[in-house]
Enzyme design. Structure first.
Site, PDB file in Angstrom:
ATOM      1  N   ASP A 223       0.862  -1.175   0.000  1.00 44.17           N
ATOM      2  CA  ASP A 223       0.000   0.000   0.000  1.00 44.17           C
ATOM      3  C   ASP A 223       0.903   1.231   0.000  1.00 44.17           C
ATOM      4  OD1 ASP A 223      -1.706   2.190   0.909  1.00 44.17           O
ATOM      5  OD2 ASP A 223      -3.135   0.648   1.525  1.00 44.17           O
TER       6      ASP A 223
ATOM      7  N   HIS B 296     -10.286  -5.458  -2.511  1.00 46.14           N
ATOM      8  CA  HIS B 296      -8.925  -5.555  -2.001  1.00 46.14           C
ATOM      9  C   HIS B 296      -8.934  -5.853  -0.509  1.00 46.14           C
ATOM     10  CE1 HIS B 296     -10.013  -1.267  -1.915  1.00 46.14           C
ATOM     11  NE2 HIS B 296      -9.145  -1.086  -0.937  1.00 46.14           N
TER      12      HIS B 296
END
Length: 131
Positions: free
Chosen positions: A29, A93
């Site tokens: 991320d 996700h």
């Protein structure tokens, strides 16, 4: 129109890739809440995880487990937390986040790591993934 995650999978947008197979993709991320914070996605575009068919959702979790075990080998933590929110990008996700305590899951407190640190952690985790 392709989501930003599909563009990442297709190589149109760079990422710190952790693992990939024919159906799933994992990458760091870029706005992590903890070091090693990784996103795991199906390559198929589906906005909501519970709209995935049973086989895909099960296989996605098995893929995520393999990535989580690799993160755990690299990033000191008590466990890998799993979060599915999915409002910011319309593509399913799973967030895999190394934590020491529940307070480590505060998505309002983003952390910043240098490009070198991100590359290093991605390479270390990637080397431990056993697909």
């Amino acid at each position: 129109m392709a989501t930003i995650f599909t563009k990442i999978v297709n190589g149109e947008i760079p990422c710190y890739k952790i693992a990939e197979d024919e159906r799933f993709f994992a990458f760091l991320d870029i706005n992590p809440v903890q070091k090693g914070h990784t996103l795991v996605i199906p390559k198929v575009e589906e906005d909501y995880i519970f709209r995935l068919d049973d086989e895909t959702i099960g296989d996605l979790m098995v893929f995520a487990k393999k990535v989580a075990l690799a993160i755990e080998e690299v990033v000191p933590c008590k466990r890998i937390s799993v979060a599915v929110m999915g409002l910011e990008v319309p593509h399913t996700h799973i967030h895999l986040i190394p934590i020491q305590n529940e307070g480590d899951l505060n998505f309002a407190n983003k952390k910043s790591f240098s490009q070198e640190e991100m590359i290093s952690i991605a390479e270390q985790i990637s080397a431990k993934v056993r697909l």
